[in-house]
Design a protein around this motif. Structure first.
Motif, short mmCIF file in Angstrom:
data_model
loop_
_atom_site.label_atom_id
_atom_site.label_comp_id
_atom_site.label_asym_id
_atom_site.label_seq_id
_atom_site.Cartn_x
_atom_site.Cartn_y
_atom_site.Cartn_z
N UNK A 14 -1.54 -4.39 -3.20
CA UNK A 14 -0.53 -3.59 -2.50
C UNK A 14 -0.55 -3.81 -0.99
N UNK B 162 10.31 5.82 0.06
CA UNK B 162 9.51 4.63 -0.20
C UNK B 162 8.75 4.15 1.03
N UNK C 258 1.59 -6.77 -0.76
CA UNK C 258 2.97 -6.63 -1.24
C UNK C 258 3.77 -5.63 -0.37
N UNK D 130 11.04 -8.33 3.42
CA UNK D 130 12.17 -8.87 2.65
C UNK D 130 13.12 -7.81 2.13
N UNK D 131 12.63 -6.61 1.94
CA UNK D 131 13.51 -5.56 1.42
C UNK D 131 14.14 -4.78 2.57
N UNK E 102 5.41 -7.52 2.26
CA UNK E 102 6.54 -8.26 1.68
C UNK E 102 7.75 -7.34 1.59
N UNK E 103 7.49 -6.11 1.13
CA UNK E 103 8.56 -5.09 1.02
C UNK E 103 9.22 -4.89 2.38
#
Lengths: 184, 236
Positions: A131, A71, A134, A141-142, A137-138
């Motif tokens: 994207x 990912x 986002x 936060x992830x 953000x990934x």
């Protein structure tokens, strides 16, 4: 000769890690790049740029072959594609990072109220975020990366990473407001 | 009861994290499905493989420098500094500097670079410039207009690629690997064509030339004669 000695001194585990990443994800990276540029020679350039970024950030890939690595690589390729499109097509619609703006903090609304509207709605809103935003953000936060680490992974300035994060939260806040959530 | 700002922020962080986990799962599933439906593996060009080898080599040297103990590094650095005085010019300066008209060719140890010291044309871009000849089977696949360069990709049924680029010379500089390519200059009809013929089978060769205030470049797995034939066919 000097470089020969220095090469011998380099860490074999890093080389092995890179080799595994290279063979496991080379094709996936090409396909991910093709999705963005639809041009084989540009896609190869993007894969090369992405491998360079991976090498610079090898310590951020604790396990060479796993879904998190896959990912992260998809995110790197996607962002390298944006860079490539900007270089090739200055007039394209890929959002630009402005470093002149100030990234203030964005307070999101009271979560209990937001949840009353259903988590599905929030999922949908996040899915609608571009994207380019986002992805940060990934990473934040992830994966828990700092702005500096995000900038290293994506090959952008720390200020640009901060700006993308600010805009991502701002977009989410606007979407919540548009959907009737109470925002101060 | 109203949540404190910090608690609210932490809860949002957790919610975002869970939602993004779901997004990641969906994205990877989509990519896997795409892989499965496609089934065709891309054959990377030899240029790509070569560049990745180069990146690896550079990284190996860099990472080694970072890992060498300080004392060793210091002595190596001292020795390198002494040698560097002698070799710095060779490393940072071109071996050969040549100017033909407004075209400047710099020959470095591992690459040649071309730049142009003339004026930029008044007309921003020339449209519809195309090679009048391409070897059998090659069809125009894509055209991308950049700021000062246009890139036209031609492809045949075997997915072999030929790339034709042209752009404003004053705004574009070109670098070409000279380690595995033999450079030849060919004069035709008042134009100088710089041909870089690949020494290894499977590598791509290139031809570069300047005409007016524009630069042209063709890169493909063709031999010298074929490259010149395409170059001469370009309608300006």
């Amino acid at each position: 000769m000097l470089s020969t000695y220095l090469t011998v001194l380099s860490e074999p585990s890093d080389r092995e890690k890179f080799e595994r990443i290279y063979h496991a994800y080379k094709d996936m990276m090409f396909r991910a790049a093709m999705k963005n540029v639809n041009n084989p020679s540009l896609a190869e350039e993007i894969v090369q740029d992405s491998f360079l970024k991976i090498l610079k950030n090898l310590s951020k890939f604790p396990r060479p072959v796993c879904k998190e690595t896959a990912h992260l690589i998809v995110i790197i390729v996607r962002n390298a594609s944006y860079d490539c499109l900007r270089r090739e097509k200055p007039g394209s619609t890929v959002p630009l990072d402005s470093e002149r703006e100030e990234a203030a903090s964005v307070n999101l609304p009271d979560i209990t109220e937001a949840l009353l509207g259903g988590v599905e709605n929030i999922v949908e809103m996040i899915n609608e975020i571009d994207k380019i935003y986002s992805d940060v953000l990934m990473l934040k936060y992830l994966y828990g990366y700092s702005n500096a680490e995000i900038s290293e992974l994506l090959g952008i300035s720390s200020k640009a990473a901060e700006m993308r994060l600010y805009r991502a939260r701002l977009i989410l806040k606007k979407k919540l407001k548009e959907n009737g959530y109470e925002i101060e | 009861m109203r949540l404190s700002e910090q608690v609210n922020e932490r809860l949002w962080d957790s919610l975002l994290s869970e939602i993004l986990k779901e997004n990641r799962r969906a994205e990877l599933a989509e990519l896997e499905a795409f892989d499965a439906s496609d089934g065709i593996l891309h054959e990377f060009s030899s240029e790509f493989e070569k560049n990745v080898r180069r990146i690896r080599r550079k990284f190996a040297v860099k990472s080694s420098l970072e890992k060498v103990p300080a004392a060793v590094y210091k002595s190596v650095a001292t020795a390198a500094a002494i040698l560097g005085i002698a070799f710095a010019a060779l490393l940072t300066q071109p071996k050969v500097y040549a100017a033909v008209g407004d075209v400047i060719r710099n020959v470095f140890s591992d690459h040649d670079s071309y730049s142009y010291r003339g004026e930029a044309p008044k007309e921003a871009f020339k449209d519809n410039i195309r090679p009048g000849y391409m070897p059998d089977g090659y069809e125009l696949y894509s055209v991308i207009y950049g700021g000062s360069m246009a890139t036209l990709t031609y492809k045949n049924e075997d997915e072999e690629i030929a790339i034709f680029k042209y752009g404003i010379a004053a705004l574009s500089s070109v670098s070409i690997d000279n380690e595995r390519h033999e450079c030849k200059e060919v004069e035709r009809n008042g134009k100088t064509y710089f041909i870089y013929e690949a020494e290894e089978t499977g590598d791509r060769s290139s031809v570069i030339w300047y005409s007016g205030e524009y630069i042209y470049d063709i890169t493909a797995q063709f031999d010298r004669d074929e490259l010149v034939k395409i170059a001469e066919s370009v309608r300006e």
